[in-house]
Design a protein around this motif. Structure first.
Motif, short mmCIF file in Angstrom:
data_model
loop_
_atom_site.label_atom_id
_atom_site.label_comp_id
_atom_site.label_asym_id
_atom_site.label_seq_id
_atom_site.Cartn_x
_atom_site.Cartn_y
_atom_site.Cartn_z
N ASN A 40 0.87 -1.19 0.00
CA ASN A 40 0.00 0.00 0.00
C ASN A 40 0.91 1.24 0.00
O ASN A 40 1.31 1.73 1.06
CB ASN A 40 -0.91 -0.02 1.23
CG ASN A 40 -1.86 1.16 1.26
OD1 ASN A 40 -1.61 2.21 0.64
ND2 ASN A 40 -2.96 1.01 1.98
N ARG A 42 0.43 4.33 -0.56
CA ARG A 42 -0.09 5.53 0.12
C ARG A 42 0.11 5.43 1.64
O ARG A 42 0.60 6.36 2.28
CB ARG A 42 -1.58 5.73 -0.20
CG ARG A 42 -2.10 7.01 0.44
CD ARG A 42 -3.58 7.19 0.26
NE ARG A 42 -3.94 7.31 -1.14
CZ ARG A 42 -5.16 7.61 -1.57
NH1 ARG A 42 -6.12 7.84 -0.71
NH2 ARG A 42 -5.41 7.68 -2.86
N GLU A 406 -1.97 12.02 -0.79
CA GLU A 406 -3.36 11.56 -0.90
C GLU A 406 -3.90 11.70 -2.32
O GLU A 406 -4.73 10.93 -2.75
CB GLU A 406 -4.24 12.32 0.11
CG GLU A 406 -4.05 11.71 1.50
CD GLU A 406 -4.64 12.52 2.63
OE1 GLU A 406 -5.11 13.65 2.37
OE2 GLU A 406 -4.60 12.02 3.78
N GLU A 411 -3.44 2.90 -3.49
CA GLU A 411 -3.61 2.24 -2.18
C GLU A 411 -3.24 0.77 -2.22
O GLU A 411 -3.20 0.10 -1.19
CB GLU A 411 -5.04 2.41 -1.69
CG GLU A 411 -5.27 3.82 -1.19
CD GLU A 411 -6.63 4.00 -0.56
OE1 GLU A 411 -7.60 4.14 -1.33
OE2 GLU A 411 -6.72 3.98 0.66
N GLN A 412 -2.98 0.26 -3.41
CA GLN A 412 -2.47 -1.11 -3.48
C GLN A 412 -1.64 -1.30 -4.73
O GLN A 412 -1.89 -0.66 -5.76
CB GLN A 412 -3.59 -2.13 -3.40
CG GLN A 412 -4.65 -1.98 -4.48
CD GLN A 412 -5.73 -3.04 -4.31
OE1 GLN A 412 -6.36 -3.13 -3.26
NE2 GLN A 412 -5.92 -3.86 -5.34
#
Ligand code: SUG
Length: 449
Positions: A40, A42, A406, A411-412
Motif C-alpha cells: 500500500n 499511500r 493523498e 492504495e495497493q
C-alpha cells in the motif's frame, strides 16, 4: 580540531510511488519473507510522513529527500529494451519480470544507506564531507547512487560541503552508507568519534549464506576521503553470527546518538574491551559515554532482529538533552522487547526519557525501521543556513506533502501493476509536482529533456 556545536538534520526519504514487496534483499529476512505480498504505497508514504512530523514536534531538525523516479526506463534501455515506455514495460514484464521489480524498487526511501556524512567538527578541513554509497551488493540498490548524489549536491550546494564520488562499485569497496557508521558526539560540544562498522575485511564474504554488505576497505577509503582524524576514528567488525541471523546492516543491532550507544552483545567482534577504550578516550577529554550492551540472555539476537529494537531512532531535542527514542511498534507488540524498552525508560543511568512507538509496518515489511528511513546530517548553524530551505520540514510542508500523497499515491500495488504504463505516467506527474513543492526545479531527467 575546531569545536563547532552541531545539530542533527534528519533527512527522511519520501516513500516512492512504486513501493512494493519483491523479496530482493538476500540476508534481509523481512524482505525475503514478504516478497510477493500486496503493498500500500499511500499508507507507506503517510506512515513515513507522520514519523517526520513526530521528529519535528519533538524538537528535532527534519528534512525530506524526494523519491527516485521509477520504474527506471533508462536502465531498461541500457539493458537493451527499446521503443515507447509502453513497449519497454510490456517487453520487460514478459521476458524479465524480476528485472522489472528491481528497476521499480522504491528502496531509495531508506536514506540511512544514501551516503556517509562526516561532521565538519571531525574533518580536518572543517567542512562537511559526503560520500554517496555505491550499494554494490544488490542490483536494485546500486541503481540509486547517481540520483542520490545529484539530490545531495542540490540540497547542500555551498562551499561548506565537500561531495565525493561514490567508491568503485565492486565487492572490495562495497559501501552501504551511514547504516554502518555511528557518529558519537561528546557532551558540551566536545568532538566525538566516527565508528565505522564493516562486515568483512575484503568484501564478498557470506555468513550463513548472507552477504556482508560493508567492506573494511570501503570504510577506510571513506575515512581517508573525509580527512578524518585517525585519533577519533575507529573500525569495528560485525560478528558473522549477527549477519547470519539477519543483521544485514549494523543499524539492525546498534543505535547511537550523542554520547549514548545501545547495541546487542552479539553486534561486534571487538566488544567489550574496545568500548572500554572508547569510553576512556571520551572521559579523557571531559565527556561521559554511556554504552549499553544488551545480553543475549536478556534479548536473544533473533528477537532483537525480528522486533527491530536497535533500529530505533534517537532524537536529542537540544544539545545534551535527554533523548527521545522512536521505536517500531513491533517492539511493544513483542513481550521481551516491550519489557526491555520500559526498563530503558525507567533506568535513571540511561539518558532516554521517552519511548514513542510508531507504526511503520509498510516499510518494516521490507526491513526498514525508523532509523533506516533517515540520513543523519550533523550541521552547524552556518551550514544549516546554506542548506536548500525548501526541503526543511514545517507544518506547511507537512500539509502540502500529505495532500500530495493523498492525491497521487495508489492504495495497493502488486507485481503485475508495475508494467502498467498508467503507473509510469502517474509517477512522472506526481514527481513533477513534488519538485514545485520542494522548490527543486529540473531535478528529474524527464524534466531536463
Ligand atoms: O537494502 N530493503 C532494504 C532495506 C534497507 C534498510 N536499511 C537500513 N538497515 N539502514 C535493503 O535490504 C527490500 C526491497 C524488496 O525486497 O522489495 C530492500 O531493498
Amino acid at each position: 580540531m575546531p569545536h563547532v556545536a552541531c545539530r542533527i538534520l534528519n533527512l527522511d526519504g519520501i516513500v516512492g510511488l512504486s513501493h512494493h514487496y519483491a523479496g530482493l534483499s538476500q540476508g534481509n529476512l523481512a524482505s525475503t519473507r514478504h516478497g510477493g505480498r500486496r503493498s500500500n504505497p499511500r499508507a507507506a508514504a503517510l506512515q513515513g510522513l507522520e514519523k517526520m512530523a513526530l521528529v519535528h514536534d519533538l524538537g528535532g531538525l527534519q528534512g525530506v529527500l524526494p523519491p527516485h523516479q521509477t520504474p527506471r526506463l533508462d536502465v531498461l534501455r541500457q539493458l537493451g529494451f527499446s521503443g515507447t515506455p509502453e513497449h519497454v514495460l510490456a517487453a520487460c514484464a514478459r521476458t524479465a519480470p524480476q528485472l522489472l521489480r528491481q528497476v521499480s524498487s522504491a528502496s531509495a526511501m531508506w536514506t540511512a544507506n544514501a551516503a556517509t556524512v562526516s561532521s565538519s567538527a571531525l574533518c580536518q578541513d572543517g567542512r562537511v564531507h559526503i560520500t554517496p554509497a555505491n550499494l554494490s551488493t544488490h542490483f536494485h540498490r546500486a541503481l540509486e547512487t547517481p540520483f542520490t548524489s545529484r539530490v545531495l549536491q542540490r540540497i547542500f550546494p555551498s562551499s561548506h560541503f565537500i561531495h565525493h564520488p561514490a567508491l568503485p562499485a565492486t565487492p572490495e569497496y562495497a559501501d552501504e552508507g551511514a547504516a554502518n557508521h555511528c557518529s558519537l558526539q561528546g557532551m558540551h560540544g566536545l568532538p566525538g568519534f566516527s565508528i565505522f562498522v564493516y562486515g568483512d575485511a575484503a568484501g564478498s564474504a557470506h555468513h550463513g549464506g548472507f552477504p556482508a554488505r560493508q567492506s573494511l576497505k570501503a570504510s577506510q577509503a571513506i575515512a581517508r576521503q573525509h580527512g578524518l582524524d585517525p585519533e577519533h576514528t575507529i573500525f569495528l567488525q560485525q560478528r558473522p553470527e549477527a549477519i547470519a541471523a539477519g543483521a544485514f546492516h549494523n543499524d539492525v543491532v546498534a543505535t547511537s546518538e550523542g554520547h549514548f550507544c545501545l547495541h546487542h552483545q552479539q553486534a561486534f567482534i571487538e566488544a567489550p574491551e574496545v568500548w572500554e577504550r572508547i569510553k576512556e578516550r571520551f572521559e579523557g577529554q571531559g565527556s561521559p559515554l554511556c554504552v549499553v550492551s544488551v545480553s543475549s540472555t536478556r534479548l536473544p539476537l533473533d528477537t532483537a532482529i525480528q522486533s527491530y529494537l536497535f533500529n530505533s531512532q534517537l532524537i536529542a531535542p537540544a544539545a545534551d538533552a535527554a533523548l527521545k527514542m522512536i521505536v517500531p511498534s513491533d517492539c511493544v507488540e513483542e513481550p521481551l522487547t516491550r519489557a526491555y524498552v520500559q526498563e530503558l525508560q525507567d533506568d535513571p543511568t540511561i539518558p532516554i526519557d521517552q519511548i514513542i512507538p510508531v507504526d511503520l509496518h509498510q516499510s518494516m515489511r521490507n526491513g526498514g525501521g525508523p532509523a533506516c528511513l533517515r540520513l543523519r546530517v550533523p550541521l552547524s548553524a552556518e551550514e544549516l543556513a546554506t542548506t536548500h530551505q525548501g526541503i526543511l520540514f514545517t507544518p506547511a510542508l507537512h500539509q502540502a506533502l500529505r495532500n500530495w500523497i493523498e492525491r497521487h499515491y495508489r492504495e495497493q500495488l502488486d507485481a503485475a501493476d508495475l508494467a502498467d504504463p498508467a503507473l509510469y505516467t502517474e509517477i512522472c506527474t506526481a514527481l513533477d509536482e513534488l519538485t514545485q513543492i520542494l522548490q527543486l526545479p529540473c531535478l528529474y531527467d524527464f524534466q531536463r529533456t
